[in-house]
Write an enzyme that holds these catalytic residues in place. Structure first.
Site, PDB file in Angstrom:
ATOM      1  CD  GLN A   1      65.275 -11.256 -25.482  1.00 35.48           C
ATOM      2  OE1 GLN A   1      66.048 -11.903 -24.763  1.00 35.48           O
ATOM      3  NE2 GLN A   1      65.288  -9.937 -25.509  1.00 35.48           N
TER       4      GLN A   1
ATOM      5  CG  ASP B   1      62.624 -11.221 -33.099  1.00 33.94           C
ATOM      6  OD1 ASP B   1      63.822 -11.438 -32.803  1.00 33.94           O
ATOM      7  OD2 ASP B   1      61.978 -10.267 -32.645  1.00 33.94           O
TER       8      ASP B   1
HETATM    9  N1  7TS Z   1      63.204  -8.718 -30.971  1.00 31.28           N
HETATM   10  C1  7TS Z   1      63.168  -9.093 -29.682  1.00 31.28           C
HETATM   11  C2  7TS Z   1      62.383 -10.292 -29.290  1.00 31.28           C
HETATM   12  C3  7TS Z   1      63.873  -8.357 -28.732  1.00 31.28           C
HETATM   13  O1  7TS Z   1      63.841  -8.743 -27.456  1.00 31.28           O
HETATM   14  C4  7TS Z   1      64.629  -7.229 -29.137  1.00 31.28           C
HETATM   15  C5  7TS Z   1      65.341  -6.352 -28.153  1.00 31.28           C
HETATM   16  C6  7TS Z   1      64.652  -6.913 -30.505  1.00 31.28           C
HETATM   17  C7  7TS Z   1      63.920  -7.665 -31.382  1.00 31.28           C
HETATM   18  C8  7TS Z   1      65.462  -5.777 -31.042  1.00 31.28           C
HETATM   19  O2  7TS Z   1      66.826  -6.087 -30.959  1.00 31.28           O
HETATM   20  P1  7TS Z   1      67.930  -4.995 -31.358  1.00 31.28           P
HETATM   21  O3  7TS Z   1      69.209  -5.622 -30.923  1.00 31.28           O
HETATM   22  O4  7TS Z   1      67.844  -4.784 -32.819  1.00 31.28           O
HETATM   23  O5  7TS Z   1      67.596  -3.758 -30.578  1.00 31.28           O
HETATM   24  N2  7TS Z   1      64.816  -6.402 -26.847  1.00 31.28           N
HETATM   25  C9  7TS Z   1      65.094  -5.581 -25.836  1.00 31.28           C
HETATM   26  C10 7TS Z   1      64.547  -5.729 -24.560  1.00 31.28           C
HETATM   27  O6  7TS Z   1      63.797  -6.633 -24.218  1.00 31.28           O
HETATM   28  N3  7TS Z   1      64.989  -4.733 -23.765  1.00 31.28           N
HETATM   29  O7  7TS Z   1      65.785  -3.940 -24.493  1.00 31.28           O
HETATM   30  C11 7TS Z   1      65.860  -4.457 -25.778  1.00 31.28           C
END
Ligand code: 7TS
Length: 406
Positions: A201, A198
């Protein structure tokens, strides 16, 4: 890296919030967008908005070239060996759900294991919970060290010959931990399991080479890396994707449709049912150009410096509890004495400082930390040490405001 010049590229940063110049420290939730991306979206909608892959008309051809051109930019950005391995999705969440629903459903059965960690984002927990319930497989967790890191010996002990899928975040959105995903991929492969990383980040903040990581799947979101919302990427090794069934069926992804059965297009389009996220992909391409021009190594070095400075300054505040390891990515998650993080974020907001408060979509990790919530300041290429000084001053104000709890 010239941060002042970088900041000029982000119009949103030049405003006052509640009477103070905005300090945006919530880029882990979503990053701000540079002019290059905003202008690219405008160019698309003003100049050549059209559906892709279908017409012979001129606008449709330009839109198709731009959409597929963005795929090539993503391929280069993560060093995938082919654009067939780059699938556009709505974001990380959709990408992980696609792997769980397609690869997971086809390859898991009773006695099999999926291995993750307690620090995962909900998006990398719940799809696995659901698919193991459906298939009779088991979900297992690699334990965490007290500082929020993973030991390879624990990974070796948890991943077994029954493990079929290992799915781990590259960088924690709460602890800032940078996980040894390359080494864990090797352990997964020694056990004939596939490895999903994943990268929500990590892709925005460091150079990614999916071939060097030897990740079977790598997922990320455009909106956290200066791109628009609603676009993300599922990278997968071609040999795996070729044998996987699509999870969304309809227009765009088909080859021939008969009354009772149909056949699919080749990769990557068989996973892109429906009108694709054209503007999003084009905007993501512009974001990749922007980040690449500045240089991911410089961005990473800048954020590491900010994180070290923030740790040093925040640790001076009485009652400050900071979570996560010393060596970390560009974010600091914390609590200040008994002040509820929502109260803390509200006081900071009154000073024009945006931080996130809550469980950060990581409730199992909050339980492991034995807290119900935390505050988090997260940094990106446009943040400065002056802004961290503003944060520290804001935290001092918070302390005075809630004086009786200290
Ligand atoms: N994985 C990680 C490590 C994340 O930080 C996030 C979103 C997701 C998956 C999901 O990403 P999305 O774009 O599909 O929503 N993280 C965060 C956060 O830390 N604060 O708001 C969203």
């Amino acid at each position: 890296m010239d941060v002042k010049a970088v900041r000029e590229e982000f119009p949103i940063l030049h405003q006052e919030v509640n009477g103070h110049p905005l300090v945006y420290l919530d880029s882990s939730a979503t990053s701000q967008k540079p002019l290059k991306v905003i202008e690219k979206l405008e160019e698309y909608y003003r100049g050549y908005n059209s559906n892709v892959h279908r017409g012979v008309h001129t606008l449709g051809t330009i839109a198709t070239d731009e959409y597929e051109g963005a795929r090539e930019k993503v391929r280069r950005f993560i060093n995938a060996s082919s654009t067939q391995e780059v699938i556009f999705t709505r974001g990380t969440t959709t990408a992980i759900n696609t792997v769980a629903a397609s690869y997971g459903r086809a390859n898991l059965s009773e006695g099999d294991e999926v291995v993750i960690t307690p620090m995962e984002h909900h998006s990398n927990i719940i799809p696995w919970q659901q698919i193991v319930k459906e298939t009779g497989a088991t979900l297992k967790y690699i334990p965490l060290q007290p500082d929020g890191t993973i030991l390879l010996e624990d990974a070796r002990a948890t991943i077994t010959s029954n493990t079929k899928i290992v799915s781990i975040m590259h960088v924690s959105n709460v602890l800032g931990t940078i996980n040894p995903v390359k080494e864990i991929a090797e352990i997964a492969h020694d056990n004939n399991a596939v490895m999903l990383v994943d990268g929500a980040q990590s892709a925005p903040h460091m150079k990614i080479d999916v071939q060097d990581l030897d990740a079977d799947f790598y997922t990320f979101s455009g909106h956290k890396m200066c791109g628009p919302t609603g676009i993300g990427v599922l990278y997968g090794k071609k040999a795996l994707l070729e044998n996987m069934e699509p999870v969304e069926f309809g227009g765009e992804m088909i080859d021939f449709v008969n009354l009772y059965d149909s056949t699919w297009k080749e990769l990557p389009w068989k996973f892109e049912g429906g009108t694709p996220i054209i503007a999003g992909a084009v905007g993501l391409g512009a974001a990749i150009d922007f980040l690449t021009d500045i240089g991911l190594d410089d961005i990473k070095a800048h954020e590491e410096k900010l994180a070290a400075y923030a740790l040093h300054e925040m640790n001076k505040i009485d009652g400050m509890q900071i979570y996560g390891p010393e060596h970390r990515a560009g974010l600091v998650t914390f609590n200040l004495a008994d002040v509820h993080p929502h109260d803390l974020a509200t006081v900071l907001d009154a000073e024009g400082i945006a931080v996130r408060a809550g469980h950060h979509c990581a409730q199992p990790l909050m339980r492991w930390l034995e807290v119900s919530a935390t505050a988090r300041a997260s940094f990106y290429l446009y943040n400065t040490e002056d802004e961290i000084d503003r944060l520290v001053a804001g935290l001092q104000t918070t302390k005075e405001y809630f004086g009786d709890v200290f």
